[in-house]
Design a protein around this motif. Structure first.
Motif, mmCIF file in Angstrom:
data_model
loop_
_atom_site.group_PDB
_atom_site.id
_atom_site.type_symbol
_atom_site.label_atom_id
_atom_site.label_comp_id
_atom_site.label_asym_id
_atom_site.label_seq_id
_atom_site.Cartn_x
_atom_site.Cartn_y
_atom_site.Cartn_z
ATOM 1 N N VAL A 186 0.834 -1.204 0.000
ATOM 2 C CA VAL A 186 0.000 0.000 0.000
ATOM 3 C C VAL A 186 0.866 1.251 0.000
ATOM 4 O O VAL A 186 0.571 2.230 -0.696
ATOM 5 N N ALA A 187 1.941 1.239 0.789
ATOM 6 C CA ALA A 187 2.834 2.394 0.841
ATOM 7 C C ALA A 187 3.459 2.680 -0.525
ATOM 8 O O ALA A 187 3.522 3.836 -0.962
ATOM 9 N N ILE A 188 3.908 1.624 -1.196
ATOM 10 C CA ILE A 188 4.459 1.808 -2.551
ATOM 11 C C ILE A 188 3.384 2.362 -3.471
ATOM 12 O O ILE A 188 3.643 3.224 -4.314
ATOM 13 N N GLY A 189 2.151 1.872 -3.294
ATOM 14 C CA GLY A 189 1.046 2.380 -4.093
ATOM 15 C C GLY A 189 0.816 3.865 -3.869
ATOM 16 O O GLY A 189 0.566 4.618 -4.819
ATOM 17 N N LEU A 190 0.909 4.330 -2.624
ATOM 18 C CA LEU A 190 0.722 5.750 -2.339
ATOM 19 C C LEU A 190 1.848 6.591 -2.946
ATOM 20 O O LEU A 190 1.608 7.705 -3.429
ATOM 21 N N VAL A 191 3.060 6.064 -2.911
ATOM 22 C CA VAL A 191 4.176 6.757 -3.573
ATOM 23 C C VAL A 191 3.893 6.866 -5.073
ATOM 24 O O VAL A 191 4.099 7.920 -5.687
#
Length: 282
Positions: free
Chosen positions: A262-267
């Motif tokens: 999810v964090a990579i997705g937000l980036v």
């Protein structure tokens, strides 16, 4: 009948003329807004990644992102620039609500109402960022989790507050699902000037748009579910802001790896916002 038709045509032409006259201003404001949005999501995603790998001293939300910006060289200038960019986003959405958006359905009531709601949302975010830049550190950098619990507690105390919070939580959860589905279906493409994007770059934009939009939708959906749960159980502590919502992903069977994804997705959504700032039709 002819008189009413002529009047409607005249009104439409006046609105179109006003929109064209304000075009350069609102277009620049919109592109600045997408850039500012991209910076915030990029920082939140990076903070979430730090937490997922056992580090990080800031919360993965708007407050943590602003505090991170404030510590950079010329941090104060960057904060004012972010606030100004978000004001631009609110202004652009307001112009859509008043004069209609680009596209064949841009003047429908549904589209105008959606633009008005987004104008209010970005206006509030811009206000909190500018307040933080002006020195009111509690307004922009406060815990999103604490604010969510406080607001939920106040609303639950009102007559009908439990029903209101339940409806609000369900609406946010549904909005998250819609955001994710629209991203996976690449609905954003109709807003882009695809002919101006090189083929290789277009594939990167699609990756960022799909993965980033899906991750953003998942965060919204999860936050909505927590709010709905708080209403059903009449327990304000169940409500979660962005930071606690992101941390809750580590409690699933996938552990920290879901949060990493999810964090990579937000980036990637932050990067996608930069692409929207460059190639979106406004």
């Amino acid at each position: 009948m002819h008189s009413r038709t002529s009047m409607s045509t005249s009104i439409w032409r006046n609105q179109a003329g006003t929109r064209r006259a304000a075009g350069p201003l609102t277009e620049g404001a919109g592109r600045a807004g997408f850039t500012a949005r991209g910076v915030l999501y990029l920082l939140v995603g990076m903070l979430a990644l730090q937490f997922a790998f056992g580090g990080g001293r800031r919360q993965a939300d708007q407050g943590g992102a602003l505090a991170e910006v404030a510590e950079q060289p010329f941090g104060a200038v960057l904060l004012w620039a972010l606030g100004a960019g978000l004001c631009g986003m609110a202004l652009w959405r307001l112009s859509e609500a008043l004069f209609g958006a680009a596209g064949p359905d841009g003047r429908t009531g549904k589209k105008r109402l959606s633009s008005a709601a987004r104008a209010v949302f970005y206006g509030f975010v811009a206000y909190s960022v500018l307040s933080f830049a002006a020195g009111a550190r509690g307004s922009g950098s406060g815990s999103s989790d604490g604010r969510s619990r406080d607001v939920t507690a106040r609303v639950l105390e009102l007559p009908g507050g439990q029903w209101f919070m339940g409806v609000a939580g369900a609406a946010v959860a549904c909005a998250g699902v819609v955001i994710g589905v629209r991203a996976v279906a690449r609905r954003y493409r109709k807003h882009l000037r695809l002919g101006e994007i090189p083929p290789q770059t277009r594939r990167l934009v699609d990756t960022a748009g799909v993965v980033g939009g899906a991750a953003r939708g998942l965060v919204f959906a999860a936050a909505g579910v927590f709010t709905l749960r708080a209403a059903v159980e009449y327990e304000p502590g169940q409500a979660k802001g962005m930071d606690d919502t992101l941390r809750s992903f580590t409690e699933t069977t996938m552990g920290s790896w879901l949060l990493v994804g999810v964090a990579i997705g937000l980036v990637l959504f932050g990067a996608f916002s930069f692409a929207m700032a460059r190639w979106r039709r406004l």
